[in-house]
Design a protein around this motif. Structure first.
Motif, PDB file in Angstrom:
ATOM      1  N   ILE A 127       0.853  -1.207   0.000  1.00 50.06           N
ATOM      2  CA  ILE A 127       0.000   0.000   0.000  1.00 50.06           C
ATOM      3  C   ILE A 127       0.883   1.249   0.000  1.00 50.06           C
ATOM      4  O   ILE A 127       0.644   2.195  -0.753  1.00 50.06           O
ATOM      5  CB  ILE A 127      -0.953   0.018   1.220  1.00 50.06           C
ATOM      6  CG1 ILE A 127      -1.927  -1.158   1.178  1.00 50.06           C
ATOM      7  CG2 ILE A 127      -1.672   1.351   1.362  1.00 50.06           C
ATOM      8  CD1 ILE A 127      -2.992  -1.091   0.138  1.00 50.06           C
ATOM      9  N   LEU A 128       1.909   1.259   0.850  1.00 54.45           N
ATOM     10  CA  LEU A 128       2.779   2.435   0.969  1.00 54.45           C
ATOM     11  C   LEU A 128       3.547   2.722  -0.318  1.00 54.45           C
ATOM     12  O   LEU A 128       3.858   3.877  -0.598  1.00 54.45           O
ATOM     13  CB  LEU A 128       3.756   2.251   2.142  1.00 54.45           C
ATOM     14  CG  LEU A 128       3.124   2.336   3.532  1.00 54.45           C
ATOM     15  CD1 LEU A 128       4.119   1.896   4.603  1.00 54.45           C
ATOM     16  CD2 LEU A 128       2.608   3.739   3.815  1.00 54.45           C
ATOM     17  N   LYS A 129       3.853   1.706  -1.110  1.00 55.62           N
ATOM     18  CA  LYS A 129       4.588   1.888  -2.370  1.00 55.62           C
ATOM     19  C   LYS A 129       3.759   2.582  -3.442  1.00 55.62           C
ATOM     20  O   LYS A 129       4.316   3.151  -4.370  1.00 55.62           O
ATOM     21  CB  LYS A 129       5.038   0.527  -2.920  1.00 55.62           C
ATOM     22  CG  LYS A 129       6.162  -0.112  -2.175  1.00 55.62           C
ATOM     23  CD  LYS A 129       6.478  -1.457  -2.824  1.00 55.62           C
ATOM     24  CE  LYS A 129       7.419  -2.276  -1.973  1.00 55.62           C
ATOM     25  NZ  LYS A 129       7.598  -3.620  -2.555  1.00 55.62           N
ATOM     26  N   GLN A 130       2.454   2.518  -3.331  1.00 50.26           N
ATOM     27  CA  GLN A 130       1.580   3.041  -4.382  1.00 50.26           C
ATOM     28  C   GLN A 130       1.336   4.536  -4.175  1.00 50.26           C
ATOM     29  O   GLN A 130       0.810   4.948  -3.154  1.00 50.26           O
ATOM     30  CB  GLN A 130       0.260   2.280  -4.388  1.00 50.26           C
ATOM     31  CG  GLN A 130       0.442   0.800  -4.677  1.00 50.26           C
ATOM     32  CD  GLN A 130      -0.858   0.047  -4.641  1.00 50.26           C
ATOM     33  OE1 GLN A 130      -1.891   0.576  -5.047  1.00 50.26           O
ATOM     34  NE2 GLN A 130      -0.825  -1.176  -4.138  1.00 50.26           N
ATOM     35  N   ASP A 131       1.718   5.313  -5.166  1.00 46.50           N
ATOM     36  CA  ASP A 131       1.565   6.767  -5.079  1.00 46.50           C
ATOM     37  C   ASP A 131       0.194   7.254  -5.530  1.00 46.50           C
ATOM     38  O   ASP A 131      -0.237   8.324  -5.161  1.00 46.50           O
ATOM     39  CB  ASP A 131       2.630   7.470  -5.940  1.00 46.50           C
ATOM     40  CG  ASP A 131       4.022   7.308  -5.351  1.00 46.50           C
ATOM     41  OD1 ASP A 131       4.138   7.175  -4.129  1.00 46.50           O
ATOM     42  OD2 ASP A 131       4.976   7.312  -6.147  1.00 46.50           O
ATOM     43  N   ASN A 132      -0.472   6.474  -6.341  1.00 46.69           N
ATOM     44  CA  ASN A 132      -1.699   6.943  -6.977  1.00 46.69           C
ATOM     45  C   ASN A 132      -2.977   6.534  -6.254  1.00 46.69           C
ATOM     46  O   ASN A 132      -4.053   6.615  -6.823  1.00 46.69           O
ATOM     47  CB  ASN A 132      -1.751   6.430  -8.425  1.00 46.69           C
ATOM     48  CG  ASN A 132      -1.704   4.908  -8.484  1.00 46.69           C
ATOM     49  OD1 ASN A 132      -1.263   4.263  -7.540  1.00 46.69           O
ATOM     50  ND2 ASN A 132      -2.143   4.347  -9.588  1.00 46.69           N
ATOM     51  N   ILE A 133      -2.870   6.092  -5.023  1.00 49.47           N
ATOM     52  CA  ILE A 133      -4.073   5.679  -4.304  1.00 49.47           C
ATOM     53  C   ILE A 133      -4.279   6.513  -3.040  1.00 49.47           C
ATOM     54  O   ILE A 133      -3.335   7.075  -2.492  1.00 49.47           O
ATOM     55  CB  ILE A 133      -4.034   4.176  -3.921  1.00 49.47           C
ATOM     56  CG1 ILE A 133      -2.892   3.881  -2.936  1.00 49.47           C
ATOM     57  CG2 ILE A 133      -3.937   3.294  -5.159  1.00 49.47           C
ATOM     58  CD1 ILE A 133      -2.988   2.536  -2.270  1.00 49.47           C
ATOM     59  N   ASP A 134      -5.515   6.560  -2.602  1.00 46.75           N
ATOM     60  CA  ASP A 134      -5.876   7.226  -1.357  1.00 46.75           C
ATOM     61  C   ASP A 134      -5.571   6.264  -0.210  1.00 46.75           C
ATOM     62  O   ASP A 134      -6.170   5.198  -0.113  1.00 46.75           O
ATOM     63  CB  ASP A 134      -7.365   7.589  -1.396  1.00 46.75           C
ATOM     64  CG  ASP A 134      -7.825   8.268  -0.126  1.00 46.75           C
ATOM     65  OD1 ASP A 134      -7.009   8.969   0.506  1.00 46.75           O
ATOM     66  OD2 ASP A 134      -9.013   8.096   0.236  1.00 46.75           O
ATOM     67  N   LYS A 135      -4.612   6.629   0.636  1.00 43.80           N
ATOM     68  CA  LYS A 135      -4.194   5.778   1.747  1.00 43.80           C
ATOM     69  C   LYS A 135      -4.782   6.295   3.054  1.00 43.80           C
ATOM     70  O   LYS A 135      -4.915   7.502   3.251  1.00 43.80           O
ATOM     71  CB  LYS A 135      -2.669   5.782   1.880  1.00 43.80           C
ATOM     72  CG  LYS A 135      -1.926   5.263   0.693  1.00 43.80           C
ATOM     73  CD  LYS A 135      -0.421   5.400   0.930  1.00 43.80           C
ATOM     74  CE  LYS A 135       0.349   5.063  -0.294  1.00 43.80           C
ATOM     75  NZ  LYS A 135       0.838   6.199  -1.033  1.00 43.80           N
ATOM     76  N   ASN A 136      -5.067   5.371   3.949  1.00 49.06           N
ATOM     77  CA  ASN A 136      -5.442   5.775   5.303  1.00 49.06           C
ATOM     78  C   ASN A 136      -4.212   6.358   5.987  1.00 49.06           C
ATOM     79  O   ASN A 136      -3.092   5.870   5.792  1.00 49.06           O
ATOM     80  CB  ASN A 136      -5.984   4.577   6.081  1.00 49.06           C
ATOM     81  CG  ASN A 136      -7.396   4.231   5.669  1.00 49.06           C
ATOM     82  OD1 ASN A 136      -8.237   5.116   5.516  1.00 49.06           O
ATOM     83  ND2 ASN A 136      -7.661   2.951   5.478  1.00 49.06           N
ATOM     84  N   PRO A 137      -4.398   7.397   6.794  1.00 52.22           N
ATOM     85  CA  PRO A 137      -3.244   8.099   7.381  1.00 52.22           C
ATOM     86  C   PRO A 137      -2.430   7.264   8.369  1.00 52.22           C
ATOM     87  O   PRO A 137      -1.308   7.625   8.685  1.00 52.22           O
ATOM     88  CB  PRO A 137      -3.883   9.307   8.074  1.00 52.22           C
ATOM     89  CG  PRO A 137      -5.305   8.947   8.274  1.00 52.22           C
ATOM     90  CD  PRO A 137      -5.670   8.002   7.171  1.00 52.22           C
ATOM     91  N   TRP A 138      -2.961   6.165   8.827  1.00 50.30           N
ATOM     92  CA  TRP A 138      -2.277   5.374   9.854  1.00 50.30           C
ATOM     93  C   TRP A 138      -1.342   4.298   9.300  1.00 50.30           C
ATOM     94  O   TRP A 138      -0.624   3.658  10.056  1.00 50.30           O
ATOM     95  CB  TRP A 138      -3.287   4.707  10.775  1.00 50.30           C
ATOM     96  CG  TRP A 138      -4.300   3.864  10.056  1.00 50.30           C
ATOM     97  CD1 TRP A 138      -4.095   2.653   9.432  1.00 50.30           C
ATOM     98  CD2 TRP A 138      -5.663   4.178   9.863  1.00 50.30           C
ATOM     99  NE1 TRP A 138      -5.255   2.204   8.874  1.00 50.30           N
ATOM    100  CE2 TRP A 138      -6.248   3.119   9.126  1.00 50.30           C
ATOM    101  CE3 TRP A 138      -6.472   5.247  10.254  1.00 50.30           C
ATOM    102  CZ2 TRP A 138      -7.582   3.106   8.766  1.00 50.30           C
ATOM    103  CZ3 TRP A 138      -7.806   5.222   9.892  1.00 50.30           C
ATOM    104  CH2 TRP A 138      -8.351   4.161   9.162  1.00 50.30           C
ATOM    105  N   VAL A 139      -1.308   4.081   8.003  1.00 49.60           N
ATOM    106  CA  VAL A 139      -0.560   2.937   7.451  1.00 49.60           C
ATOM    107  C   VAL A 139       0.928   3.017   7.796  1.00 49.60           C
ATOM    108  O   VAL A 139       1.516   2.025   8.240  1.00 49.60           O
ATOM    109  CB  VAL A 139      -0.763   2.807   5.929  1.00 49.60           C
ATOM    110  CG1 VAL A 139      -0.014   1.593   5.384  1.00 49.60           C
ATOM    111  CG2 VAL A 139      -2.238   2.711   5.588  1.00 49.60           C
TER     112      VAL A 139
END
Length: 176
Positions: A144-156
Motif C-alpha cells: 500500500i505504501l509503495k503506491q503513489d496513486n491511491i488514497d491511503k489511510n493516514p495510519w498505514v
C-alpha cells in the motif's frame, strides 16, 4: 517499552502554532503466531484501537475499542510495549499542529467473538478483523505504501513502523 518513535513534523515553532493533542490506545494481540488486525476497504491493516474519550482510562478505552472494532473481548492487558507520537499540520484548524500519541499494549482476548459496533467512518471503511502473520501484514501494508496513486489511510505508515519494531523485537522473519 520496546519501541518509542516520533514521526511527521519534527520542526515547528510551538509559540506560533497551536497544538491539538489526542491520545490513543492500540492493542497488540497475538494468538497462535498471528496478530489480530483490522482490515479496511483500502487494503491496509491497523491494530485495533483508537482515541481515549474524556474521563476514560487507558484500560477502558482499549477494551471498548477492541470490542467495537473486532467483536473480541480483552481479558488481559499485559503491558505497554511502545509509543508512537505523530505530528502533522492540522487539517481542520489554521496555524495548528495535530499531535497523536499512540500507546501500544500487549493484550489477550477471549476465545469467543461478539458482533462489531463500528462508528460511521469505520463502517464506511468496512473495518473487518483478521488474524494474520506478522510478515503478511508488513508485506501487505508495504505494498500500500509503495503506491503513489491511491488514497491511503493516514495510519498505514505508523502501523507499519510498529509492526517492524515488533518483528525486530520478536526476531520474526514473517515465515511463521
Amino acid at each position: 517499552m520496546l519501541f518509542n518513535y516520533e514521526i511527521g513534523l519534527k520542526e515547528f515553532n510551538p509559540e506560533n502554532m497551536k497544538i491539538n493533542h489526542r491520545e490513543a490506545v492500540r492493542a497488540v494481540i497475538i494468538r497462535d503466531n498471528k496478530l489480530l488486525m483490522v482490515h479496511s476497504n483500502k487494503g491496509d491493516y491497523k491494530f485495533p484501537g483508537g482515541g481515549i474519550n474524556s474521563g476514560e482510562s487507558y484500560e477502558e478505552a482499549l477494551k471498548r475499542e477492541v470490542r467495537e472494532e473486532t467483536g473480541y473481548i480483552i481479558n488481559n492487558i499485559k503491558a505497554r510495549i511502545g509509543t508512537i507520537i505523530s505530528r502533522n499540520i492540522d487539517e481542520y484548524e489554521e496555524n495548528a499542529v495535530f499531535e497523536m500519541i499512540s500507546n501500544y499494549y500487549l493484550c489477550e482476548v477471549s476465545e469467543g467473538q461478539t458482533h462489531q459496533q463500528l462508528d460511521d467512518y469505520e463502517a464506511n471503511l468496512e473495518f473487518c478483523p483478521k488474524w494474520m502473520t506478522l510478515g503478511e501484514v508488513i508485506h501487505l501494508n508495504e505494498e500500500i505504501l509503495k503506491q503513489d496513486n491511491i488514497d491511503k489511510n493516514p495510519w498505514v505508515y505508523r502501523e507499519n513502523l510498529a509492526l517492524k519494531a515488533l518483528s525486530s523485537i520478536l526476531n520474526c522473519k514473517g515465515n511463521q
